[in-house]
Design an enzyme around this catalytic site. Structure first.
Site, PDB file in Angstrom:
ATOM      1  N   LYS A 128       0.713  -1.394  -0.035  1.00  0.00           N
ATOM      2  CA  LYS A 128       0.105  -0.097  -0.038  1.00  0.00           C
ATOM      3  C   LYS A 128       0.311   1.093  -0.040  1.00  0.00           C
ATOM      4  O   LYS A 128       1.288   1.583   0.922  1.00  0.00           O
ATOM      5  CB  LYS A 128      -1.283   0.021   1.093  1.00  0.00           C
ATOM      6  CG  LYS A 128      -2.002   1.304   1.122  1.00  0.00           C
ATOM      7  CD  LYS A 128      -2.796   1.036   2.485  1.00  0.00           C
ATOM      8  CE  LYS A 128      -1.762   2.492   3.290  1.00  0.00           C
ATOM      9  NZ  LYS A 128      -1.990   3.603   2.702  1.00  0.00           N
ATOM     10  N   GLU A 145      10.180   0.426  10.706  1.00  0.00           N
ATOM     11  CA  GLU A 145      11.801   1.163  10.166  1.00  0.00           C
ATOM     12  C   GLU A 145      10.240   3.493  10.650  1.00  0.00           C
ATOM     13  O   GLU A 145       9.666   3.439  10.170  1.00  0.00           O
ATOM     14  CB  GLU A 145      12.203   1.577   9.241  1.00  0.00           C
ATOM     15  CG  GLU A 145      12.829   2.807   9.448  1.00  0.00           C
ATOM     16  CD  GLU A 145      13.250   4.098   8.141  1.00  0.00           C
ATOM     17  OE1 GLU A 145      12.835   4.894   9.451  1.00  0.00           O
ATOM     18  OE2 GLU A 145      12.424   4.004   7.502  1.00  0.00           O
ATOM     19  N   CYS A 163      13.335  10.611   7.900  1.00  0.00           N
ATOM     20  CA  CYS A 163      13.411  10.073   9.345  1.00  0.00           C
ATOM     21  C   CYS A 163      14.352   9.709   9.998  1.00  0.00           C
ATOM     22  O   CYS A 163      15.345  11.176  11.626  1.00  0.00           O
ATOM     23  CB  CYS A 163      12.872   8.606   9.133  1.00  0.00           C
ATOM     24  SG  CYS A 163      13.597   7.588   7.870  1.00  0.00           S
ATOM     25  N   GLU A 182       9.309  14.454  17.023  1.00  0.00           N
ATOM     26  CA  GLU A 182      10.273  14.814  15.685  1.00  0.00           C
ATOM     27  C   GLU A 182       9.065  15.570  14.850  1.00  0.00           C
ATOM     28  O   GLU A 182       8.092  15.709  14.823  1.00  0.00           O
ATOM     29  CB  GLU A 182       9.391  13.375  14.890  1.00  0.00           C
ATOM     30  CG  GLU A 182      10.579  13.116  13.402  1.00  0.00           C
ATOM     31  CD  GLU A 182      10.336  11.821  13.119  1.00  0.00           C
ATOM     32  OE1 GLU A 182      11.028  11.221  12.148  1.00  0.00           O
ATOM     33  OE2 GLU A 182       8.995  11.668  13.150  1.00  0.00           O
TER      34      GLU A 182
END
Length: 500
Positions: free
Chosen positions: A191, A267, A301, A398
């Protein structure tokens, strides 16, 4: 960083959207419900096209096709050489269509076209070829057992794999997941992120042209709470691989555990420290920090978003970091020479602007930027805060945007403790001329990747993954193949065994 005039600067993209339907069992099909959704141009916030929206029924069809292809089809039963040959052809096709794929990536994602051409497409091709080369080198071991027995291990494909990719590097993460799974003989239901479905669908067509059999690769566009949730909890999927936020990764892990206890590779997020010692060349350190924070508009990231600078060079570093960021060329990503395009969408755009306000509220010193740019789209100028403290929100969470937080430290012991004081553990950078300091820091930081005197240097053979809440497992390199293999042990008596 002059203010944008989006109306006059928006360039017509050199690409036509060709594929907007779901790709199931080797064919493009409408969703069962007939529902579609818009994918947007981040430069303007306007719709590019409408794409079929996968829901539970579509996931079921894709999994059924993948299961049939795995249980009865040729792909897992081919020689590794033959699978590798088809994957090499797939890589060649991606390379041949590289300019169109790069333009499509920029159109849907907003990253500079120069970056997509120079990094995303060539690296994707490298990843496919790397895994293609492993396809005929997946071997087990012969076991020298005690007594009159022999044993050996088989490394077998794990089965039907469900994969979900993020929006920041759509085509690269597509191939970082698809190519090792296919090399091992698995079948795939993948997806795309709802923000960036277009290159995945284009690559589905190239898979057909490469000769990947029907059902082996199924590509769905849709939303996490529907299609993603269905993939995570599906009883006929044997493995999940996800790249994205820690919050969503937790939900996926819960769903996998509650269904058939399928293994997961995750991840996820990061808040990586970049440590600059006072013996560093300040100009080089500033350039490395600039790359670490502002690559892909901060939507990485691994971004080195906590820049720890030792007190002896702190003021000089801040001054030069501001001067370097002012040189960043912000604008329409299709314009030649543009280094910094829009953020992905309105939600991310507004989130970043909120964090800028949090930084001001908490007492950090805004020394550059902090504003949106233009009248259309989702542009934010490169931003720098100095005098940042560990307990400030911009230092803990983050952001996934172009914000550099610069923190001051005194000793190595102090920066080790502060660098590790986070829920994340994805990456870290060290800038120093002293190899002993570099080695000590590299071994002390609890992260999956450490760069010394460089940052964001990656390769198809370099494993990627994190400690703590940055994830589970590793992708890329030979480590990535192990995600898609089961180990079976076979034991039998020798000819003169007393059991015969």
């Amino acid at each position: 960083m002059a203010p944008l005039s989006s109306e006059s600067n928006t360039v017509l993209p050199p690409v036509t959207v060709k594929y907007t339907k779901l790709f199931i069992n080797g064919e493009f099909v409408d969703s069962v419900s007939g529902k579609t959704f818009e994918t947007l141009d981040p430069r303007t916030g306007e719709a590019i096209t409408r794409v079929s929206e996968a829901q539970k029924e579509d996931v079921d069809l894709a999994v059924k096709a993948a299961r049939a292809a795995f249980d009865h089809g040729p792909w897992p039963r081919m020689s590794g050489f033959e699978r590798g040959r088809i994957l090499y052809k797939y890589a060649d096709l991606v390379s041949q269509h590289g300019d169109e794929l790069a333009a499509l990536e920029t159109f849907d994602n907003g990253k500079p076209l120069d970056m997509a051409r120079i990094l995303d497409i060539p690296y994707s091709v490298e990843v496919i070829r790397y895994n293609a080369g492993f396809a005929d080198k997946i071997h087990g071991l012969t076991l020298k057992m005690s007594g009159q027995y022999q044993g050996y291990t088989l490394h077998e494909p794990i089965g039907v794999v469900g994969q979900m990719i993020p929006w920041n590097f759509p085509i690269l993460t597509f191939f970082s997941k698809v190519s090792p799974a296919l090399a091992c003989g698995c079948t795939v239901v993948i997806k795309s992120a709802e923000q960036t479905p277009l290159t995945a669908l284009y690559c589905a067509q190239l898979a057909n042209e490469a000769g990947i059999p029907p059902g082996v690769l199924n590509v769905l566009s849709g939303f996490g709470e529907t299609a993603g949730a269905s993939i995570s909890s599906h009883m006929d999927i044997d493995k999940i691989s996800f790249t994205g936020s820690t919050q969503v990764g937790r939900l996926i892990m819960e769903a996998a555990a509650k269904s058939n206890l399928k293994p997961v590779t995750l991840e996820m997020g990061g808040k990586s420290p970049l440590i600059v010692m006072d013996d560093a060349d300040v100009d080089k350190a500033v350039n490395i920090a600039h790359l670490a924070v502002y690559t892909n508009m901060g939507q990485v990231c691994l971004a080195g978003s906590r820049v720890f600078v030792q007190e002896g060079i702190y003021d000089e570093f801040v001054k030069k970091a501001v001067a370097r960021a002012k040189q960043q060329v912000v604008g329409d990503p299709f314009q030649p020479g543009v280094q910094h395009g829009p953020q992905i969408d309105k939600m991310q755009f507004e989130k970043i602007l909120k964090y800028i306000q949090y930084g001001k509220r908490d007492g950090a010193n805004l020394v550059l930027g902090g504003n949106s740019l233009g009248n259309k789209g989702f542009y934010i100028e490169p931003t720098i805060f100095s005098d940042v403290e560990d307990d400030m929100q911009i230092a803990k969470e983050e952001i996934f945007g172009p914000i550099m937080s610069i923190l001051k430290f005194k000793t190595i012991e102090e920066v080790i403790e502060r660098g590790n004081k986070t829920i994340y553990g994805l990456g870290a950078g060290i800038i120093t001329k002293d190899i002993d300091i570099a080695n000590r820091l590299a071994r002390s930081l609890r992260v999956g990747t450490v760069w010394i005197n460089c940052y964001l240097v990656v390769g198809a053979d370099v494993p990627l993954g994190g400690y703590k809440m940055s994830g589970i497992g590793r992708e890329y390199g030979s480590y990535g193949l192990t995600n898609y293999l089961q180990v079976k042990c076979v034991i039998s008596p020798l000819q003169h065994s007393p059991w015969l």
